[in-house]
Every structure is written in C-alpha cells, then in structure tokens.
Design a protein around this motif. Structure first.
Motif, PDB file in Angstrom:
ATOM      1  N   GLU A 197       0.825  -1.209   0.000  1.00  0.00           N
ATOM      2  CA  GLU A 197       0.000   0.000   0.000  1.00  0.00           C
ATOM      3  C   GLU A 197       0.860   1.260   0.000  1.00  0.00           C
ATOM      4  OE1 GLU A 197      -2.678   0.896   3.319  1.00  0.00           O
ATOM      5  OE2 GLU A 197      -4.326   0.877   1.891  1.00  0.00           O
ATOM      6  N   GLU A 198       1.956   1.214   0.728  1.00  0.00           N
ATOM      7  CA  GLU A 198       2.831   2.384   0.709  1.00  0.00           C
ATOM      8  C   GLU A 198       3.349   2.634  -0.698  1.00  0.00           C
ATOM      9  OE1 GLU A 198       5.847   2.707   3.820  1.00  0.00           O
ATOM     10  OE2 GLU A 198       7.210   3.562   2.333  1.00  0.00           O
ATOM     11  N   PHE A 237       0.645   4.342  -2.646  1.00  0.00           N
ATOM     12  CA  PHE A 237       0.438   5.747  -2.307  1.00  0.00           C
ATOM     13  C   PHE A 237       1.616   6.623  -2.697  1.00  0.00           C
ATOM     14  CE2 PHE A 237      -2.638   4.331   1.238  1.00  0.00           C
ATOM     15  CZ  PHE A 237      -3.652   4.242   0.314  1.00  0.00           C
ATOM     16  N   THR A 238       2.758   6.000  -2.871  1.00  0.00           N
ATOM     17  CA  THR A 238       3.930   6.796  -3.242  1.00  0.00           C
ATOM     18  C   THR A 238       3.868   7.201  -4.711  1.00  0.00           C
ATOM     19  OG1 THR A 238       5.217   5.558  -1.635  1.00  0.00           O
ATOM     20  CG2 THR A 238       6.445   6.830  -3.269  1.00  0.00           C
ATOM     21  N   GLU A 250       2.714  10.678  -5.695  1.00  0.00           N
ATOM     22  CA  GLU A 250       3.359  11.806  -5.031  1.00  0.00           C
ATOM     23  C   GLU A 250       4.114  12.721  -5.969  1.00  0.00           C
ATOM     24  OE1 GLU A 250       5.821  11.210  -1.575  1.00  0.00           O
ATOM     25  OE2 GLU A 250       4.078  10.526  -0.453  1.00  0.00           O
ATOM     26  N   LEU A 262      -7.459   5.087  -6.871  1.00  0.00           N
ATOM     27  CA  LEU A 262      -7.097   5.847  -5.674  1.00  0.00           C
ATOM     28  C   LEU A 262      -8.218   6.733  -5.158  1.00  0.00           C
ATOM     29  CD1 LEU A 262      -3.396   6.873  -6.314  1.00  0.00           C
ATOM     30  CD2 LEU A 262      -4.284   5.484  -4.448  1.00  0.00           C
ATOM     31  N   ASN A 305      -7.977   5.049   2.589  1.00  0.00           N
ATOM     32  CA  ASN A 305      -6.664   5.316   3.176  1.00  0.00           C
ATOM     33  C   ASN A 305      -5.886   6.384   2.403  1.00  0.00           C
ATOM     34  OD1 ASN A 305      -7.144   3.392   5.119  1.00  0.00           O
ATOM     35  ND2 ASN A 305      -6.202   1.745   3.917  1.00  0.00           N
ATOM     36  N   PHE A 306      -6.216   6.509   1.131  1.00  0.00           N
ATOM     37  CA  PHE A 306      -5.516   7.506   0.325  1.00  0.00           C
ATOM     38  C   PHE A 306      -5.745   8.910   0.877  1.00  0.00           C
ATOM     39  CE2 PHE A 306      -5.467  10.178  -3.659  1.00  0.00           C
ATOM     40  CZ  PHE A 306      -4.093  10.212  -3.761  1.00  0.00           C
ATOM     41  N   ARG A 333      -5.532   9.840   3.729  1.00  0.00           N
ATOM     42  CA  ARG A 333      -4.592  10.186   4.794  1.00  0.00           C
ATOM     43  C   ARG A 333      -3.162  10.297   4.268  1.00  0.00           C
ATOM     44  NH1 ARG A 333      -8.001   6.460   7.574  1.00  0.00           N
ATOM     45  NH2 ARG A 333      -6.598   4.741   7.115  1.00  0.00           N
ATOM     46  N   THR A 334      -3.067  10.469   2.986  1.00  0.00           N
ATOM     47  CA  THR A 334      -1.778  10.398   2.318  1.00  0.00           C
ATOM     48  C   THR A 334      -1.202  11.785   2.044  1.00  0.00           C
ATOM     49  OG1 THR A 334      -2.242   8.302   1.296  1.00  0.00           O
ATOM     50  CG2 THR A 334      -0.811   9.776   0.077  1.00  0.00           C
ATOM     51  N   ARG A 335       0.115  11.836   1.969  1.00  0.00           N
ATOM     52  CA  ARG A 335       0.771  13.086   1.632  1.00  0.00           C
ATOM     53  C   ARG A 335       0.361  13.536   0.235  1.00  0.00           C
ATOM     54  NH1 ARG A 335       5.799  15.732   0.741  1.00  0.00           N
ATOM     55  NH2 ARG A 335       6.401  14.180  -0.799  1.00  0.00           N
ATOM     56  N   GLU A 340      -2.809  15.249   0.198  1.00  0.00           N
ATOM     57  CA  GLU A 340      -2.757  16.620   0.698  1.00  0.00           C
ATOM     58  C   GLU A 340      -2.506  17.606  -0.431  1.00  0.00           C
ATOM     59  OE1 GLU A 340      -0.769  17.908   3.977  1.00  0.00           O
ATOM     60  OE2 GLU A 340      -1.643  16.442   5.350  1.00  0.00           O
TER      61      GLU A 340
END
Lengths: 228, 228, 228, 228
Positions: free
Chosen positions: B54-55, B58-59, B62, B111, B116-117, B119-121, B124
DNA sequence: AATGAATGAGGGTTCATTCAT
DNA sequence: TATGAATGAACCCTCATTCAT
C-alpha cells in the motif's frame, strides 16, 4: 396474495447483507463468510443462489437501479419542457443516492470503477438512464431552449460528474451533508450555462441624430462602476 | 552533472512498474511479484524501498502530483482575472490526465475511492490543488466577475466532477478520445452559468441613423480598465 | 457406543502430528505444512481447527496435562501423610514424562521457557499441580512431619527443578535412561533433608540387663505430645 | 599497556548487543539487523566477526562462562571439606546468574534447551563446572561426610535443577526476587539430606533390671497412633 | 435445498546472508 | 576492513469455491 416464496426471501436477505458489507468494506475486503453469516445462511448456500462472489456483487444494484429508473421514466411524460425534465432526472438520481446510502456507496466507491461491471445487466439500465438524460438535453437544444451549439454529451458529463463527485465526497469525507439541497443550485447553474440567450436581453438603442452635426467617430460605453 | 544515483533510478523503475501494473489490474489484483519482475528487481528489493504494497501504491502519485500542482501554482500569478485562472487550472488538470494516462487511470479508478488515500501526503497536495481552485472561484465572486450568490463549493464540485467523469469514462469506455478539446467548451459553459450579468457587454446596439449625417465607419467600444 | 466423531479424530491427528514435529524441531523450525502433511490434511484444514500455529502449540499439552493432573488429584485423598502424598506427586510427574517422551520433550525444551505459554489454559493446570505440591509440603510442616522452619517454596523448587533437570538432561543427552528409578532416591534424599528430627524414631537402645527382675514383655515408647 | 584493539572492541560491542537482544526476544525473534544497529555497525560487519547468527549466539556465553568457572576453580583449593566446597560452588553459580541477569536469561531460556549448544566450546566449560560439582560430591562421600549410598549424579541433578528452576522462574515470573538468599537454605536442606548420620544422635539407655527375672526376648516399640 | 467441512491456490512479507565497492 | 544494497528462500495465513451428506 403475493406470498413471497421462502427462496426469494432468502435470496433477498443475502443481497441485503452483501450490499451492507460490500459497501462497508469493499469487494475485496468483504468475505463470503461474513456475508453469509449476516444473512443467516451458510457459505455454500450463497453459492446456491449466485455462481460467484462477483456475480453476487453485480446482482445487488439490479433491482434498485431498475426500479428507480423505471419510475423516473414513468414520470417523464408528465413533464413539459427540457428544463423541467432535466431537473426531474437530476432530482431523481440524487434522491436515490440520498435515500440509499449503502447503495450509493457501493455504486460510487466500488462499482463505478469496475471494468466488469460495464458488462452487466445492471449497468445497461444505468446506461439507459444516461441516455434518457442525453435525450432530454438534445430535446432542449432542438426546441431552442438550450443554445444551438451546446454539446449534449458534455452537458451530460457535467451533470453526472457533479452528482458522482458530490456523492463520492459525501461518502468519503462526509460532505455535503445533504445532497438534495444542492440539486436546485446545481441545475440552475448548468441551465444558466446552456440556456439560449433571451430576447429581452437585447437592447435596441435608437440614436436620432438630429441636426447636421457629424456623427461621432467613437462611442464609448462605460460600464457602471461595481460597488465592492 | 547531477548523475542520477542508481538507487534513485531503481526506485523510479519500481514506481513506474507499479504504476503500470496497478493501473492495469487494480491494487488488489496486482502482485508484488509481478511489479518486481517488471522492474527487474526481486520481491525483497521492493520492500527495501517501500514498507508495504500500500505504501508503494500511495507513493506513486506523489511526485507527479506534487510536480504538476507546483507548476500550476507558479503560473497563477501571471494570470489576470478569475476566469483566466480558472481556465488555466482546468487546463492544467486535464493536461496531466491526458498526458499520463496510466496515472489518470490509477487516480480515477483506484485511488480516488480509497479511504486510506485520504490520509496520504499525495492527497494533501490534491487537496491543496482543490483549494487553489476554490480560491480562484471565490476571487471571481468577490471581484464581481461571478454572481454574488454563487456557491463556490458547488462550482468546484462541478468542475472536479466533470473532469473526473470525463477521465473515468475515457479510461473505461474509451470516450472522449481527447479530453483537452473539451476544456474550453466545458469552462465556457460553466462560466456562462456563473458569470455576473453584464448587460453592457452583451447588448446589441442597433443604430438607426435617421438624420442626414454620414454613418460612422467604425464604432469602438472601449471597456473601462479594471483596477487590479 | 460412543463413536468418535470424525471431526474430533481429525483434530486429534493434527495434535499428535504437531506434538511429534514440534518436539522434534521446536516451534519455530516446524512448519504447518509439515504438520498438516503428517496429519494427512491440508494446511488450510489445520487452520479450521486452530487459529494459529501458536494456538496449536498451546493446545497440545492441554488434554494430557489436564488428564494427568486430575488423575493425581483423584488419588490424593487415599494417601495418608505428607510424605506419601509428596512421593505420589513426584511419581506422578515423572511417570507422565517417562511415558510420553514427546510430550516431555515439548514441555521441557520448548514450552517451559515460552513467555506466552504462561498465559495459557494448559499452564493454569500446571500451576494447579504446582500448588498441590506446595499444599502437600505445607501440610507436612503443619503436622510436624517436616521441620518447622522449612521453606515450602524452596522445597517445591527443589523438587520441580530436579524433575525438570533430569527430564531435560534425558532428552538432550540421553541420561538417565530411566527416570522412574530416580524417584525414590530423590524423594528419600529430599525427605531426609526436611524431615523433623524425631529422636524417638531413630535412637538405638542398648539394654544392659543387670538385675534379676523379670523384664517387661513390651516396652512402649510414647513420643512426647507435639504442641500444635 | 593492554590497549584494546579497535577490532576486539567492535567484536565486544556486537556480543554485548546480541546478549541484550537475544535475552530480550529470544534467538528466533531477534534479528541481525537489530543487533547490528544496537552495536553501531552494519549487518555485514556482524558477519565479518561471526559466520552465522547461531555462531554469534553461541559465542556470547563463552567469555563470561569461562571466566567465572575459572575463578571458582581458583578458590576451590582454599576450601576445606566437601560441604564448604559444595556451598561455594552453588554460591558461585547463583552469583553469576544474579549479577548478570541478561546472561542468566539467555542461558536459562534460550541456550539450555538448544541441542546445538551442546556441541559448543562454551558448553564444555559448563560441563567442566558440572564435573567439578560432581567431584566435590564424590569427595564428600569418600571422606564419609556424605552417606555412603549417596548417588552423586542425583545430588548434582538436584543442585543444578534447583538453581535452574529458581533462575528460570525468576526470569519468567519475577520470583524469587533475590536468589542469593536462597543459597544457604537450599544447601542446608540438601546437606541434611545426604549427610552421614552423626554419632551423637545415638542415645544409649541403660536399664538396670533389679531382680532375678529373665531378659525379655522381644522388645516391641509401638509408636503412638497418629490422629488423622 | 441446505450445509459442514475441506482445501487448492496464492500472496505479502521477513530476514539471514552475500558481495561489489 | 566495512558496508550499502540486494535477494533467495520460506512460511503463515486467507478465502473463494466445492462436494458429500
């Protein structure tokens, strides 16, 4: 009279449990075991009614989608004018989603992006509904209510996209609280954007040039100052 | 001169493979094995760079998200007027999605609906972008470009929803072929829907020259300068 | 009459295989695959009966431990005197370990030092047994069989420690061959160490018959009453 | 004078970290990564000094074990009598464990039950110590301090088993708080159990039979009935 | 028709160990 | 000599699905 067969009732219970659980956890994270337990039947029984987990998923929206669309279609003939129809359709969409949060959740978060869902009977109904919306927009264009150069597909995308966005946002982030209150502002806005220009907006200015003076070479129109 | 470190290069390769495969199959159906193979590394190496599947997911958005948003922000100061800015932002959004189809696919299909996405950077940054759009709409309202009673949140939802819908539709059903061509019609439509009525700018002037004077050859309408 | 349910039988087979394999390789080096294969079931089936590898480990000693302890408890009431009881308990312990070498191995080499085992139902039974031993020692002290200043906890540690040591040694180094033959010497030794001095019972009596009177046919030695 | 080579110092740091972490988590749950980090070196460096994780484990007790045993051996010649020696040895054992809790933990919970540890150089030293204890017991038997029929192996098992039990119990359950205070009671108890019977315990009773009667043929000593 | 029971297939994750620099 | 970086090899566990009863 219409005694519900115990079999149909069982099926219904499974679908309801599945809706609840799929909506809550998503397709992949929900388990048949969980669903069957919630429905009060065994795992194997689920497979008596549905051939696979995915078939169960795709069966869920069938009834409710079909029912609502049919209802909307039934109302259509009683409405006059593209604007009224369009507003009614939007209202209808949002009402379903507002009144069936789990269904909305399932559609927006889990089905809308599922490739296989596109090949589904339920999706056909969705497509029908989208077509109805499209027809309505085209009607507005043809009857001169909407601008001639309006792209009906784009308008439909705007409408559906907005509804979907509001709905997704509501289910993920809790806002807006009440989607129904957004229907009128949204439809008004879009209608303003596509409404054919009205006659009364054209102002005729009659300049009576009295005298022998030469006409001015430049007419400056100064818009009234806007008060901040 | 800045030689790319082999480590960063490896990381990049993993992200690219992951983007491709996640976009194609979705998060759950993609396997680390598949991704690592595509990146030419071992499974364990993926875990050297990312703590979990998952990380890794989500990366992916970015870099590209951050980069594009920053770029758009950089352009903003050079634009005058809410309309221009709004158009630029939409253009910017659509350009990213048009030029990075896999990225678009990942965002729209996998996504956007992932709890959970949120809460991701990366998310933001997405939020920042959405805020930028909102500010721009508010600015238009304050400066009188847009109607006073416009709901900026609704307008934003319309814009984002439309983009998302077009994008999702394109990736699931192949239409529209070219989203960029939809930007202007879409923005025009929405602007028409929220623009403050400005009779001066839309009126037709019919000059009935009833005297004997010669008609002027040119009428220049000079809108008053807007103070920034 | 009581046909063993096939389910219970399966469970039993899994436990037996697990005992064998855990004892042989230890918890960490044993694999579920190995155990399931030995039990003639699939990996998944093991998880039908036990929630985790560790739960399986901790379940193993339950039955046998509970059963043996209960049996020992049942015998207790028929024994008179702390010494007899103590001897019986030790005998009981050693018998279990002697007759169930794999069980002994598991307990001594793999469970005794497992922190989580302390929170186990099986361990509670072990604790009960240890308590029984303690009570027995205390009884001996109270009835004057054992020295007043005996520390019952220390005595228990000596007894348990010795058994554990013998058992561990046997399983790691093959000696002593037969632990049961060590029970009596060990208990004798410890009893000698804690027995209250009872001069009357140990004294030698030398009778020097120096007169002509008739000797009594019976000499009764009445031990001084012990004050409770 | 004895400048510690930086290499030896590094090695020492690794061993210390390993002791701490192995003791805390056990062999299997400790990772080289963790140990190397605690020692301030890289994973690979650990492998410069030790060929495997297990070799590292087995190396830990070497120094401390060897050192302590040698020390005890050095004291032996100054002690007179088996009892004093035996007490000194026990004291020595317990002191090590009391003063090096992590070492004790490692030995009792993680090494004592490890089959491969038996083939270790460190274990040889342990064996030597055990032999020393045995010799001491045998000496006591030969010199008549201990009963002739004492089984020295059993006595040794009792002593070692008790120490191990106390130590394990302390590390798993926190009791006894202070093992050293148990040394004397424990040794006293065991010595009482194996000490040869002392002369002064034999009491001579002189019966002066005045008269002409014949000596009795049988003297029956009837212990008083014990009330249950 | 309903289900208890069984399992095949598979995937994420961990880590001791290696090796080029 | 020291290490950053890479990975092969495993293993636990899950679950959709099947099938005999």
């Amino acid at each position: 009279m219409s005694k519900i067969s115990p079999k149909a009732e069982r099926r219904e219970r499974i679908i309801e449990s599945a809706l609840k659980i799929f909506a809550e956890k998503g397709f992949q994270d929900a388990t048949i075991s969980e669903i069957s337990k919630a429905a009060g039947v065994s795992d194997a029984t689920v497979y008596e009614y549905f051939n696979s987990k995915e078939e169960l998923l795709f069966t869920i929206p069938e009834d409710i989608t079909v029912e609502t669309i049919r209802e909307t279609e039934r109302v259509m003939p009683f409405l006059r004018g593209a604007e009224s129809k369009l507003r009614a359709i939007v209202q209808s969409y949002v009402t379903i989603y507002e009144q069936n949060p789990e269904y909305a959740n399932l559609i927006m978060l889990h089905l809308k992006t599922n490739r296989n869902f596109l090949r589904t009977r339920a999706f056909e109904v969705v497509r029908d509904a989208a077509r109805m919306l499209l027809e309505c927009i085209k009607e507005g264009i043809e009857t001169g209510t909407f601008r001639k150069n309006t792209d009906p597909y784009l308008v439909r995308s705007i409408i559906l996209g907005t509804i979907e966005h509001l709905c997704t946002r509501k289910h993920l982030q809790g806002q807006p609280e009440n989607m129904l209150s957004q229907v009128d502002p949204m439809v008004d806005l879009i209608l303003s954007g596509i409404r054919a220009p009205q006659e009364q907006q054209n102002i005729s200015i009659h300049l009576h040039m009295t005298g022998t003076a030469k006409a001015p070479e430049t007419i400056t129109i100064v818009p009234e100052e806007r008060k901040p």
